[in-house]
Write a protein that holds these residues in place. Sequence first.
Motif, short mmCIF file in Angstrom:
data_model
loop_
_atom_site.label_atom_id
_atom_site.label_comp_id
_atom_site.label_asym_id
_atom_site.label_seq_id
_atom_site.Cartn_x
_atom_site.Cartn_y
_atom_site.Cartn_z
N ALA A 1 -11.38 16.40 -17.84
CA ALA A 1 -11.20 14.98 -17.51
C ALA A 1 -11.42 14.70 -16.04
CB ALA A 1 -9.80 14.53 -17.92
N GLY A 2 -11.39 15.74 -15.19
CA GLY A 2 -11.57 15.54 -13.76
C GLY A 2 -10.29 15.59 -12.95
N LYS A 3 -9.22 16.06 -13.56
CA LYS A 3 -7.91 16.05 -12.89
C LYS A 3 -7.91 16.93 -11.63
CE LYS A 3 -5.77 17.65 -16.53
NZ LYS A 3 -6.95 17.91 -17.39
N SER A 4 -8.35 18.17 -11.77
CA SER A 4 -8.37 19.08 -10.62
C SER A 4 -9.41 18.63 -9.59
CB SER A 4 -8.69 20.51 -11.08
OG SER A 4 -7.65 21.01 -11.90
N ASP B 1 -12.48 11.76 -19.26
CA ASP B 1 -13.90 11.71 -18.90
C ASP B 1 -14.13 11.12 -17.50
OD1 ASP B 1 -16.66 12.09 -19.28
OD2 ASP B 1 -16.92 10.08 -20.13
N GLY B 2 -13.35 11.57 -16.54
CA GLY B 2 -13.56 11.17 -15.15
C GLY B 2 -13.15 9.77 -14.81
N ARG B 3 -12.39 9.13 -15.70
CA ARG B 3 -11.97 7.74 -15.46
C ARG B 3 -10.47 7.58 -15.72
NH1 ARG B 3 -17.06 7.28 -18.01
NH2 ARG B 3 -18.56 5.99 -16.86
N MET C 1 0.84 -1.20 0.00
CA MET C 1 0.00 0.00 0.00
C MET C 1 0.88 1.25 0.00
SD MET C 1 -3.02 1.14 2.66
CE MET C 1 -4.18 -0.04 2.01
N GLY C 2 0.50 2.23 -0.85
CA GLY C 2 1.29 3.45 -0.96
C GLY C 2 1.02 4.42 0.17
N LEU C 3 1.70 5.55 0.12
CA LEU C 3 1.51 6.59 1.12
C LEU C 3 0.11 7.20 1.01
CD1 LEU C 3 2.64 8.50 3.30
CD2 LEU C 3 3.67 9.86 1.46
N LEU C 4 -0.34 7.45 -0.21
CA LEU C 4 -1.69 7.95 -0.47
C LEU C 4 -2.37 6.98 -1.43
CD1 LEU C 4 -3.86 10.26 -0.33
CD2 LEU C 4 -2.74 11.23 -2.35
N ASN C 5 -3.55 6.51 -1.04
CA ASN C 5 -4.28 5.56 -1.87
C ASN C 5 -5.72 6.00 -2.08
OD1 ASN C 5 -2.53 2.91 -2.25
ND2 ASN C 5 -2.18 3.65 -0.17
N VAL C 6 -6.14 6.02 -3.33
CA VAL C 6 -7.51 6.37 -3.69
C VAL C 6 -8.08 5.20 -4.47
CG1 VAL C 6 -8.96 7.96 -5.01
CG2 VAL C 6 -6.92 8.82 -3.81
N GLU C 7 -9.27 4.72 -4.08
CA GLU C 7 -9.89 3.58 -4.76
C GLU C 7 -11.36 3.89 -5.06
OE1 GLU C 7 -9.43 0.03 -2.50
OE2 GLU C 7 -7.24 -0.02 -2.71
N GLY C 8 -11.74 3.71 -6.31
CA GLY C 8 -13.14 3.83 -6.71
C GLY C 8 -13.77 5.17 -6.39
N LEU C 9 -13.01 6.26 -6.55
CA LEU C 9 -13.50 7.57 -6.12
C LEU C 9 -14.54 8.14 -7.09
CD1 LEU C 9 -13.26 9.87 -4.07
CD2 LEU C 9 -11.44 10.85 -5.49
N VAL D 1 -18.33 14.06 -11.67
CA VAL D 1 -17.16 14.36 -12.50
C VAL D 1 -16.20 13.18 -12.50
CG1 VAL D 1 -15.19 15.91 -12.82
CG2 VAL D 1 -17.39 16.82 -12.04
N LEU D 2 -15.97 12.61 -11.31
CA LEU D 2 -15.12 11.43 -11.17
C LEU D 2 -16.01 10.19 -11.12
CD1 LEU D 2 -12.62 12.69 -8.44
CD2 LEU D 2 -12.41 12.87 -10.93
N LYS D 3 -15.70 9.22 -11.94
CA LYS D 3 -16.58 8.06 -12.10
C LYS D 3 -15.87 6.76 -11.71
CE LYS D 3 -18.83 10.44 -16.00
NZ LYS D 3 -17.96 11.63 -16.07
N GLY D 4 -15.27 6.77 -10.52
CA GLY D 4 -14.61 5.56 -10.04
C GLY D 4 -13.11 5.56 -10.28
#
Length: 235
Positions: A41-44, A210-212, A1-9, A19-22
């Motif tokens: 794309a949802g980057k920001s 597109d948010g993915r 596991m990394g320092l920061l982890n984002v899953e299915g956001l 805007v973010l689709k997982g």
Amino acid sequence: MGLLNVEGLVAGYSAADEVLKGVDFSIDAGEIVSVIGPNGAGKSTLLKAIAGLLKPGKGDIRLDGHPIGGHPPREIARMGLAYVPQEQNIFPTMSVRENLEMGGYVDPKGSRRRIDAVFDRFPVLAKKRRHAARTLSGGERQMLAMAMALMVEPKVLLLDEPSAGLSPVAAERLFESNGAVNREGVAIAMVEQNANEALAIAHRAYIMVDGRNHRSGPAQELAADPDIRRIFLGG
């Protein structure tokens, strides 16, 4: 596991606006990870959701193993994550030093030591410590915004379009500063319009569409991929 982890956001600016689709995203200690992709794309939005400025609809965000999704930005900053927005990221009428003091709000008692450390790292700011922030050049303002974020001594630094509006020379200096901060042990996640430069200084990168998640991998491999170069890097 990394320092920061984002899953299915999943996140957006209203219940009906996903805007973010997982999205999945991670950054390890000591890394620079760039996020590139077309406008919209949802980057920001990804950075804002991680920093606590947007409440996730679904998904998991963890910093050093601790859940931070939906926590207040101040609490997330205390836990070691700092965010630098693209715009309105300094206090123009305050002096450079006063801006740094504002950046150290999480721990005012230790601000003097951290201000001295920041001035050592950014000599140009030290020379202008008494100047109003509005008198700084564009590159110096972005440097000040990053210095304010470093006042919380973050483990992870989120940068949203740091080179936007800067001259090529100022942008190059800023990227050099990013590299120096990273070498001192701060992991950096960077959304950047200058995709070529972002890939050049990053260890890994994510491409969002597109948010993915569209692609991810070592930055040099993505930069060398003919399809990536044609679609996202202007040939």
